[in-house]
Motif scaffolding. Structure first.
Motif, mmCIF file in Angstrom:
data_model
loop_
_atom_site.group_PDB
_atom_site.id
_atom_site.type_symbol
_atom_site.label_atom_id
_atom_site.label_comp_id
_atom_site.label_asym_id
_atom_site.label_seq_id
_atom_site.Cartn_x
_atom_site.Cartn_y
_atom_site.Cartn_z
ATOM 1 N N ALA A 17 0.763 -1.145 0.171
ATOM 2 C CA ALA A 17 0.019 0.192 -0.238
ATOM 3 C C ALA A 17 1.215 1.556 -0.225
ATOM 4 O O ALA A 17 1.133 1.061 1.081
ATOM 5 N N GLY A 18 0.682 1.727 -1.050
ATOM 6 C CA GLY A 18 1.278 3.507 -0.974
ATOM 7 C C GLY A 18 2.689 3.366 -2.112
ATOM 8 O O GLY A 18 3.581 4.255 -1.731
ATOM 9 N N ALA A 19 3.717 2.176 -2.022
ATOM 10 C CA ALA A 19 4.862 1.699 -2.488
ATOM 11 C C ALA A 19 5.089 1.214 -4.484
ATOM 12 O O ALA A 19 3.876 0.497 -3.951
ATOM 13 N N GLN A 20 5.480 1.342 -4.996
ATOM 14 C CA GLN A 20 5.693 0.320 -5.986
ATOM 15 C C GLN A 20 6.523 -0.082 -6.298
ATOM 16 O O GLN A 20 7.763 -0.143 -6.267
ATOM 17 N N ASP A 21 6.882 -1.567 -4.663
ATOM 18 C CA ASP A 21 7.520 -2.138 -4.873
ATOM 19 C C ASP A 21 7.291 -3.735 -5.451
ATOM 20 O O ASP A 21 6.579 -4.666 -4.376
ATOM 21 N N PRO A 22 7.729 -3.881 -6.979
ATOM 22 C CA PRO A 22 7.264 -6.000 -7.698
ATOM 23 C C PRO A 22 7.447 -6.346 -6.198
ATOM 24 O O PRO A 22 9.037 -6.864 -6.276
ATOM 25 N N THR A 23 6.659 -7.199 -5.332
ATOM 26 C CA THR A 23 7.238 -8.769 -5.258
ATOM 27 C C THR A 23 6.952 -9.996 -5.920
ATOM 28 O O THR A 23 7.032 -11.262 -5.340
ATOM 29 N N ALA A 24 5.969 -9.643 -6.524
ATOM 30 C CA ALA A 24 5.953 -11.855 -7.288
ATOM 31 C C ALA A 24 6.027 -11.414 -8.754
ATOM 32 O O ALA A 24 6.751 -10.195 -9.589
ATOM 33 N N SER A 25 6.850 -12.916 -8.575
ATOM 34 C CA SER A 25 7.548 -12.764 -10.042
ATOM 35 C C SER A 25 5.939 -13.505 -11.599
ATOM 36 O O SER A 25 4.684 -13.855 -10.724
ATOM 37 N N THR A 26 6.180 -12.657 -12.696
ATOM 38 C CA THR A 26 4.574 -12.791 -12.910
ATOM 39 C C THR A 26 5.313 -14.118 -13.838
ATOM 40 O O THR A 26 4.341 -14.750 -15.441
ATOM 41 N N THR A 27 6.197 -14.901 -14.270
ATOM 42 C CA THR A 27 6.825 -15.833 -14.998
ATOM 43 C C THR A 27 5.703 -17.552 -14.862
ATOM 44 O O THR A 27 4.424 -16.886 -13.655
ATOM 45 N N SER A 28 5.004 -18.042 -15.545
ATOM 46 C CA SER A 28 4.180 -19.237 -15.067
ATOM 47 C C SER A 28 5.499 -20.725 -14.395
ATOM 48 O O SER A 28 4.390 -21.501 -14.745
ATOM 49 N N SER A 29 6.329 -20.298 -14.650
ATOM 50 C CA SER A 29 7.740 -21.375 -14.225
ATOM 51 C C SER A 29 7.001 -21.812 -12.914
ATOM 52 O O SER A 29 6.551 -21.306 -12.403
ATOM 53 N N ASP A 488 -7.363 0.546 -13.803
ATOM 54 C CA ASP A 488 -7.471 -0.864 -12.095
ATOM 55 C C ASP A 488 -7.523 -1.543 -11.331
ATOM 56 O O ASP A 488 -8.601 -0.715 -10.277
ATOM 57 N N VAL A 489 -8.120 -2.578 -11.834
ATOM 58 C CA VAL A 489 -9.035 -3.593 -10.535
ATOM 59 C C VAL A 489 -7.447 -4.269 -9.495
ATOM 60 O O VAL A 489 -6.206 -4.776 -10.121
ATOM 61 N N ARG A 490 -7.870 -3.184 -8.582
ATOM 62 C CA ARG A 490 -6.420 -3.728 -7.266
ATOM 63 C C ARG A 490 -7.292 -4.320 -6.109
ATOM 64 O O ARG A 490 -8.868 -4.596 -5.596
ATOM 65 N N LEU A 491 -7.150 -5.865 -5.354
ATOM 66 C CA LEU A 491 -7.514 -7.253 -5.106
ATOM 67 C C LEU A 491 -6.408 -7.203 -4.064
ATOM 68 O O LEU A 491 -5.146 -7.345 -4.170
ATOM 69 N N PRO A 492 -6.807 -6.761 -2.780
ATOM 70 C CA PRO A 492 -6.063 -6.996 -1.612
ATOM 71 C C PRO A 492 -5.614 -8.699 -1.845
ATOM 72 O O PRO A 492 -6.387 -10.027 -1.600
ATOM 73 N N LEU A 493 -4.394 -8.772 -1.330
ATOM 74 C CA LEU A 493 -3.729 -10.470 -0.931
ATOM 75 C C LEU A 493 -4.562 -11.364 -0.010
ATOM 76 O O LEU A 493 -4.139 -12.136 -0.455
ATOM 77 N N ARG A 494 -4.705 -10.168 1.425
ATOM 78 C CA ARG A 494 -5.271 -11.305 2.340
ATOM 79 C C ARG A 494 -6.184 -11.926 2.281
ATOM 80 O O ARG A 494 -6.877 -12.030 2.893
ATOM 81 N N THR A 495 -7.576 -11.231 1.021
ATOM 82 C CA THR A 495 -8.515 -11.425 0.729
ATOM 83 C C THR A 495 -9.144 -12.896 0.034
ATOM 84 O O THR A 495 -10.097 -13.597 -0.436
ATOM 85 N N ASP A 545 0.651 -6.796 5.352
ATOM 86 C CA ASP A 545 0.901 -5.364 5.412
ATOM 87 C C ASP A 545 -0.250 -4.546 4.558
ATOM 88 O O ASP A 545 0.037 -3.217 3.910
ATOM 89 N N GLY A 546 -1.322 -5.315 3.918
ATOM 90 C CA GLY A 546 -2.362 -4.364 2.279
ATOM 91 C C GLY A 546 -1.640 -4.349 1.889
ATOM 92 O O GLY A 546 -2.433 -3.847 0.279
ATOM 93 N N SER A 547 -1.227 -5.260 0.876
ATOM 94 C CA SER A 547 -0.726 -5.543 -0.548
ATOM 95 C C SER A 547 -1.600 -6.227 -1.434
ATOM 96 O O SER A 547 -2.527 -6.516 -0.905
ATOM 97 N N TYR A 548 -1.827 -5.328 -2.486
ATOM 98 C CA TYR A 548 -2.385 -5.957 -3.593
ATOM 99 C C TYR A 548 -2.096 -6.142 -4.921
ATOM 100 O O TYR A 548 -1.718 -5.872 -4.843
ATOM 101 N N MET A 549 -2.018 -6.978 -5.316
ATOM 102 C CA MET A 549 -2.511 -7.055 -6.922
ATOM 103 C C MET A 549 -2.852 -6.289 -7.882
ATOM 104 O O MET A 549 -4.207 -5.659 -7.173
ATOM 105 N N VAL A 550 -2.966 -5.697 -9.492
ATOM 106 C CA VAL A 550 -3.390 -4.325 -9.889
ATOM 107 C C VAL A 550 -3.404 -5.717 -11.338
ATOM 108 O O VAL A 550 -2.616 -5.787 -11.835
ATOM 109 N N TYR A 551 -4.612 -5.571 -11.930
ATOM 110 C CA TYR A 551 -5.135 -6.541 -12.796
ATOM 111 C C TYR A 551 -5.854 -4.830 -13.921
ATOM 112 O O TYR A 551 -6.208 -4.053 -13.550
ATOM 113 N N GLU A 552 -4.943 -4.507 -14.739
ATOM 114 C CA GLU A 552 -4.699 -3.348 -15.367
ATOM 115 C C GLU A 552 -6.170 -4.036 -16.854
ATOM 116 O O GLU A 552 -5.823 -4.691 -18.026
#
Length: 589
Positions: A17-29, A488-495, A545-552
């Protein structure tokens, strides 16, 4: 002009929340194989059990009921009793003390705030009542409608509470939402005053019918059978055409209610709808010309009326209502009808009073049929609207909810439902009556989500179990004059549910989107899969910590006022959110 909603693309990020800090891999491996998602569906059947006087019978248990799907008995998975609007607790086990909750307040000032929107409710979404009051101006006279409103307003103010949602719509050759869904029924009651100024289309129909009866009944023997039959047929064609538009309006409202979870009731206010257009006038022809040179042709009046039979329309409407868990509560605002042929004007008439009976039955049979098929009630043939509305209010507060999990899922087929009391229970209670919807449609998930986006667009229904947010980003004008709109569709990861696989956690989400413009034109529903991936080392942090995924979401839209609705569904838990966002596309002003 072609309706469109195209070019939906996908961009996956994980953002604290409030930061641009990618932490997830976008590959399908390393992605796990989810296989086919198993949907455990529960079919809910609301059952109203009354005694011979129409009073609700309470205190029954799961063991008192039997339920059948397509004549095969199924096992109940859920059972609830609601009494006076409150779920009845199951009997406590021996030695367990259960404290009773204080009854919900009934004073309006305790129930509602000044906010006109939808109040939060303690009732589960699948049991919350959604009532649509549908006033059919085209098939009612102003006097009968306004008289009924004097009973309807106290009903809304006393029988609805903060756990219910109520909406007001009207019909006069097209459907109009007078007041969207609200948890404050006072807003709906007050809005009915504005409707009292509308004219009623039934007045014109009654005048035309009276003129035709007068001409058929000409005592100077100037009436010609074949010319009168031609006039009656033309009248029947006009009535049948108007009936098609009327039923289309009801179909529209019932269809848009499909995506709203919970119990749904449609309180339909009219003076009845003809099952066979102008059936009484064809009977009048038969009686008037049953003797003389045209007697043989006049004897075919029943076959003539069958050509304007609307049974199929009402069967389709009842099936649609059952598929969408909508019960019809129909009110014939004409009240206790006094036949016109009994008046002094028709004292020397060649007609029997059977003509009036045919007319009344023809108007009321449709109301009775729709209510009976969908488990509702009909108020017909009485001026005692107070008692009738009280019985409807009793339905809303006293019922049993039976649920079962069918052996199939998403077949798209319609299934017959039968509910019975066990023989022992029938013997103990004596004469009883059970009312419930007699069928349901096993809808695929795709259709259910499309229903939800349409309900969100049309009626403002929203439910956000996953905590989704829809945030506009930018608009780019294209050469064709339309715009590429990014959101942007923002989806909280905790849910959402995430499953570990190696160094990654994976989720499975689908997104549906639909739009409507200020002219009521809706786009097709678009669907996209949204695979989620989070590094195992970040899993605990992003869940707290309130992190979320973004779907454009990228939509091609016309200039003007628009509304976008989305449905986001976690495929692993079947939890879903339905939200909407209004926006102005193109230059402002």
């Amino acid at each position: 002009m072609r309706k469109r909603l195209v070019c939906i693309s996908l961009l996956i990020l994980v953002v604290s929340a409030g930061a641009q800090d990618p932490t997830a891999s976008t590959t399908s491996s390393g992605a796990p194989v989810f296989g086919e998602t198993i949907l455990v569906k529960v079919v809910n059947v609301d059952v109203y059990v009354t005694d011979r006087k129409g009073n609700p019978i309470t205190g029954l248990t799961e063991a008192d009921f039997e339920i059948f799907e397509n004549k095969s008995e199924v096992r109940l998975s859920n059972f609830y009793e609601f009494r006076e609007g409150t779920e009845v607790a199951l009997p406590a086990e021996d030695g367990v003390v259960v404290e009773e909750e204080a009854p919900a307040p009934r004073r309006r000032e305790d129930l509602f705030t000044s906010h006109p929107g939808l109040e939060k409710s303690t009732v589960p979404a699948h049991q919350r009542l959604n009532l649509v009051v549908y006033v059919d101006h085209f098939n009612i006279t102003p006097g009968a409608r306004n008289r009924l409103f004097r009973y309807l307003r106290p009903f809304l103010r006393t029988k609805m509470d903060r756990n219910d949602r109520v909406m007001l719509v009207s019909y006069n050759r097209s459907v109009k939402v007078e007041r969207p869904f609200t948890s404050d029924p006072e807003l709906i009651a007050a809005a009915t005053y504005d409707l009292e100024r509308h004219t009623g289309g039934r007045t014109t129909y009654m005048s035309e019918r009276a003129d035709l009866l007068d001409d058929i009944d000409d005592d100077q023997d100037r009436a010609d059978y074949y010319s009168m039959r031609a006039r009656v047929r033309l009248h029947a064609e006009n009535v049948y055409n108007d009936l098609q538009f009327t039923v289309d309006g009801l179909n529209e409202v019932v269809s848009k209610m499909a995506g709203i979870p919970g119990r749904k009731a449609l309180l339909y206010v009219s003076e009845g709808l003809q099952l066979r257009a102008a059936e009484d006038l064809f009977f009048a022809l038969g009686e008037r010309f049953r003797e003389g040179r045209d007697s043989q042709a006049a004897g075919e009046h029943i076959m003539e009326s069958m050509q304007f039979d609307a049974s199929r329309m009402f069967t389709t409407l009842a099936d649609l209502a059952n598929a969408n868990r909508v019960s019809f509560y129909n009110i014939d605002a004409a009240g206790l009808r006094v036949g016109g042929l009994r008046s002094a004007e028709y004292r020397g008439s060649l007609f029997s009073t059977n003509i009036d009976s045919v007319h009344t039955r023809n108007l009321q049979d449709t109301l009775l049929y729709l209510s009976d098929r969908t488990g509702g009630r009909a108020i017909v043939g009485t001026n005692n609207f107070l008692d009738g509305l009280s019985q409807i209010g009793s339905d809303f507060e006293n019922y049993y909810s039976l649920g079962y999990s069918p052996a199939h899922s998403g077949s798209g087929r319609r299934y017959k439902i039968d509910v019975k009391l066990t023989k022992a229970t029938q013997k103990r209670l004596g004469k009883t009556r059970l009312r419930y919807r007699d069928s349901y449609q096993d809808k695929p998930v795709r259709q259910e989500m499309g229903d939800a986006t349409l309900a969100t667009l049309a009626y403002g229904f929203q439910s956000n179990e996953l905590g989704v947010r829809l945030v506009p980003r930018q608009q780019i004008r294209r050469e064709k004059g339309d715009y590429l709109v990014s959101m942007d569709v923002r989806l909280p990861l905790r849910t959402v549910e995430l499953i570990p696989s190696g160094e990654l956690y994976h989720g499975k989400v689908r997104v549906w989107a639909q739009a409507i413009d200020n002219k009521g034109r809706t786009s097709n529903v678009q669907e996209n899969r949204w695979p989620l991936q989070v590094k195992a080392t970040d899993f605990e942090r992003v869940r707290t910590d309130g992190s979320y995924m973004v779907y454009e979401l990228k939509l091609v839209m016309r200039a003007g006022e628009q509304k976008v609705a989305i449905a986001v569904r976690d495929e692993l838990t079947a939890n879903a959110s339905y939200i909407s966002q209004g926006l102005t596309v193109g230059p402002v002003g």
